[in-house]
Write an enzyme that holds these catalytic residues in place. Sequence first.
Site, short mmCIF file in Angstrom:
data_model
loop_
_atom_site.label_atom_id
_atom_site.label_comp_id
_atom_site.label_asym_id
_atom_site.label_seq_id
_atom_site.Cartn_x
_atom_site.Cartn_y
_atom_site.Cartn_z
N ASN A 9 0.79 -0.74 0.02
CA ASN A 9 -0.26 -0.13 0.06
C ASN A 9 0.96 1.38 -0.03
OD1 ASN A 9 -1.67 1.81 0.80
ND2 ASN A 9 -2.90 1.00 1.77
N ASP A 65 -1.65 -4.21 10.39
CA ASP A 65 -2.57 -4.81 9.99
C ASP A 65 -3.77 -4.27 10.65
OD1 ASP A 65 -4.67 -6.38 8.34
OD2 ASP A 65 -5.42 -7.41 9.88
N SER A 66 -4.71 -3.73 9.89
CA SER A 66 -5.59 -2.02 10.20
C SER A 66 -6.43 -2.20 10.25
CB SER A 66 -5.32 -0.91 10.23
OG SER A 66 -3.71 -1.15 9.62
N LYS A 163 -3.10 13.54 9.62
CA LYS A 163 -3.19 13.11 9.43
C LYS A 163 -2.48 11.88 10.69
CE LYS A 163 -4.74 7.97 7.91
NZ LYS A 163 -4.86 7.16 6.23
P1 IMP Z 1 -5.13 -3.21 5.71
O1 IMP Z 1 -4.13 -3.45 7.04
O2 IMP Z 1 -4.48 -2.83 4.85
O3 IMP Z 1 -5.44 -5.13 6.00
O4 IMP Z 1 -5.95 -2.49 5.95
C1 IMP Z 1 -7.78 -3.33 5.86
C2 IMP Z 1 -8.71 -2.48 5.15
O5 IMP Z 1 -8.24 -1.02 6.43
C3 IMP Z 1 -8.36 -1.82 4.16
O6 IMP Z 1 -10.07 -1.83 3.25
C4 IMP Z 1 -7.71 -0.32 4.01
O7 IMP Z 1 -8.22 1.00 3.51
C5 IMP Z 1 -8.62 0.24 5.90
N1 IMP Z 1 -7.11 0.81 6.38
C6 IMP Z 1 -6.36 0.73 6.30
N2 IMP Z 1 -6.05 1.89 7.48
C7 IMP Z 1 -7.12 2.91 6.82
C8 IMP Z 1 -6.42 4.25 7.43
O8 IMP Z 1 -5.28 4.83 7.12
N3 IMP Z 1 -7.28 4.72 6.61
C9 IMP Z 1 -8.52 4.56 5.67
N4 IMP Z 1 -8.18 3.42 6.25
C10 IMP Z 1 -7.78 2.39 6.14
#
Ligand code: IMP
Length: 188
Positions: A9, A65-66, A163
């Site tokens: 990303n 992971d978020s 942010k």
């Molecule tokens: P991952 O950490 O890339 O697996 O994110 C999981 C989902 O949460 C994805 O669809 C990301 O687009 C969304 N996401 C993760 N971090 C953020 C952020 O900082 N802002 C908005 N969406 C997020």
Amino acid sequence: MKLGLVTSNKHKLEEYRQGLERLGVDIELLKADCEEIQTDTLQKVVRSCVEQLKDQGYRNFMLDDSGLFVPSLNGFPGVYSAYVMETIGCPGMLRLIHGLDRKARFECCIGVSSDELGDFSVTGVSPGRIIYEERGTGGFGYDPIFVPDGDERTFAQMDMLSKNQHSHRGKAMVLLAAEIKRRMGNWK
Ligand code: IMP
């Protein structure tokens, strides 16, 4: 301290570059892949990815992971945030939360594996709310519909510095830098 950052990303890469440079941690992009297991917490996903990459021979790296957690949806989408974003996106989230309490929080778990400092993880949390319509063009994912507590702008209306000051990832970075410092003290 230098760590390889595992991510595909580019927004995350920029946020980490901007945030960690100021905290004294150097990162370089590390191209590596792990299989995201289906489980109930970000921390378990991160631990599994860290172990998979170590098994593949990688050393001295970090990954995250978020997810967006909505209490009135029993924490959904949480660990399913990526799937929900890919399938119904922000418009779908706005439909899901219609008529419900709009309180929400973002969480970001960062996992580290370091030869010098060992393996550990930190989790940053950004409490806030989901608004009624998309606002702003910056950022990625759920940014246009999330306003963090203490501000009136969505993440998509903030520059990266703002942010990072409010976000789950920015808060996780501060915890990461503190943990690195603590472990370096213990190690020396
Ligand atoms: P991952 O950490 O890339 O697996 O994110 C999981 C989902 O949460 C994805 O669809 C990301 O687009 C969304 N996401 C993760 N971090 C953020 C952020 O900082 N802002 C908005 N969406 C997020």
